[in-house]
Scaffold this motif. Structure first.
Motif, short mmCIF file in Angstrom:
data_model
loop_
_atom_site.label_atom_id
_atom_site.label_comp_id
_atom_site.label_asym_id
_atom_site.label_seq_id
_atom_site.Cartn_x
_atom_site.Cartn_y
_atom_site.Cartn_z
N GLY A 153 2.45 13.31 6.92
CA GLY A 153 2.04 14.58 7.51
C GLY A 153 0.87 15.17 6.77
O GLY A 153 -0.16 14.52 6.59
N SER A 154 1.03 16.42 6.31
CA SER A 154 -0.03 17.08 5.54
C SER A 154 0.32 17.17 4.07
O SER A 154 -0.29 17.95 3.32
CB SER A 154 -0.29 18.48 6.10
N GLU A 155 1.28 16.36 3.60
CA GLU A 155 1.76 16.48 2.22
C GLU A 155 0.77 15.94 1.18
O GLU A 155 0.78 16.39 0.04
CB GLU A 155 3.09 15.72 2.09
N SER A 172 2.99 22.97 11.81
CA SER A 172 4.19 23.00 10.97
C SER A 172 4.38 21.66 10.29
O SER A 172 3.81 20.64 10.67
CB SER A 172 5.42 23.32 11.82
N GLU A 173 5.20 21.67 9.25
CA GLU A 173 5.47 20.44 8.50
C GLU A 173 6.11 19.40 9.39
O GLU A 173 5.74 18.21 9.34
CB GLU A 173 6.39 20.77 7.32
N GLU A 174 7.10 19.82 10.22
CA GLU A 174 7.78 18.88 11.10
C GLU A 174 6.80 18.28 12.12
O GLU A 174 6.83 17.07 12.42
CB GLU A 174 8.94 19.56 11.83
N TYR A 175 5.95 19.13 12.67
CA TYR A 175 5.00 18.65 13.68
C TYR A 175 4.04 17.64 13.05
O TYR A 175 3.75 16.59 13.64
CB TYR A 175 4.22 19.82 14.27
N ASN A 176 3.54 17.93 11.87
CA ASN A 176 2.58 17.04 11.24
C ASN A 176 3.23 15.72 10.82
O ASN A 176 2.58 14.67 10.87
CB ASN A 176 1.94 17.72 10.03
N LEU A 177 4.48 15.75 10.40
CA LEU A 177 5.16 14.49 10.08
C LEU A 177 5.28 13.61 11.31
O LEU A 177 5.06 12.39 11.25
CB LEU A 177 6.54 14.78 9.49
N ASP A 207 -3.77 20.36 7.43
CA ASP A 207 -2.65 21.27 7.13
C ASP A 207 -2.39 22.30 8.22
O ASP A 207 -1.60 23.23 8.01
CB ASP A 207 -2.89 21.97 5.80
N HIS A 227 -1.56 10.45 8.14
CA HIS A 227 -1.86 11.74 7.51
C HIS A 227 -2.41 12.73 8.53
O HIS A 227 -3.01 12.33 9.55
CB HIS A 227 -2.88 11.56 6.38
N CYS A 228 -2.26 14.01 8.23
CA CYS A 228 -2.74 15.10 9.10
C CYS A 228 -3.42 16.17 8.26
O CYS A 228 -3.23 16.23 7.03
CB CYS A 228 -1.57 15.75 9.85
#
Length: 247
Positions: free
Chosen positions: A221-223, A186-191, A183, A180-181
């Motif tokens: 990620g940050s989801e 970016s979404e791609e970076y955090n995944l 927020d 997990h990250c």
């Protein structure tokens, strides 16, 4: 002749009178002294407060005596003529004070302390049944990361070791490591960062002896944030590897 006889008679009468007068002044013999009074009789009393206790509790003995040369209390030995003392008998006990005086005179007084056993503790209630997931969550700790990093922190090494010890003692359990990250980014970076964090922990668990076949990894990620506030404390909670029981 008569004159001389008369003179001798007068002298004899005078001597007789003088002897009689001397006898009248003879000192009288004094009477014997009265016998000494008998020694005073000792007195004694003793009380307990409280008179009834539970086993393990204390009570206070209080006693007074008079005219005693020695005072003893059963179970305590020689004591002062007047005093008090805390005692904790393990069973019901009679305490007797003996006050001994002169010429062998003595007197006793007693008090009884009743001791009862405390009631047995209530039987322990059975703990609620815990699911295997709850049991796992109770013993396995999440691992946290610094901002924009996926290497394990030194302060988290004890938690990793604790997780390994638990999993080794439960060899049938398999785990899923969720990366997990926070927020930011970016979404791609955090995944990608979440994946790296999960892989980093997996590598450490294997290095400490855990079988790789028992470990799966996934990145969110940050989801799925654990905290939704926009501050450093909240972001730190979201930068983690969350360990779950894999079914």
């Amino acid at each position: 002749m008569n004159t001389e006889h008369s003179r001798k008679r007068l002298i004899a009468v005078a001597l007789t009178a003088m002897l009689a007068l001397a006898g009248c002044h003879k000192k009288a013999v004094p009477p014997p002294p009265p016998p000494p009074p008998p020694p005073p009789v000792p007195t004694a009393s003793i009380t307990a407060s409280p008179v009834a206790i539970l086993s393990g509790q204390t009570t206070t003995l209080t006693w007074t005596t008079s005219n005693a040369t020695q005072v003893t209390i059963s179970g305590l030995g020689t004591v002062a003529a007047t005093g008090s003392r805390s005692v904790a008998p393990s069973r019901s006990t009679d305490y007797t004070v003996t006050a001994s005086g002169a010429a062998g005179a003595s007197v006793q007084a007693s008090t009884r302390v009743t001791v009862t056993q405390p009631p047995p503790p209530p039987a322990p209630t059975a703990p609620p049944t815990m699911s295997e997931e709850e049991f796992f969550a109770q013993h396995v700790k999440d691992i946290y990361f610094n901002y924009d990093r996926f290497d394990l922190r030194a302060e988290d090494k004890p938690a990793v070791e604790q997780d390994v010890a638990f999993l080794q003692s439960h060899p049938r359990m398999k785990i899923l490591i969720e990366g997990h990250c926070d927020d930011r980014g970016s979404e791609e970076y955090n995944l990608a960062l979440g994946q790296s964090r999960a892989e980093s922990l997996k590598k450490e668990l294997i290095a400490q002896g855990l079988d790789a076949s028992r470990i799966k990894v996934v990145s969110f990620g940050s989801e799925k944030p654990f905290c939704t506030e926009d501050n450093d404390a909240c972001w730190q909670q979201n930068r983690r590897d969350h360990l779950k029981l894999d079914r």
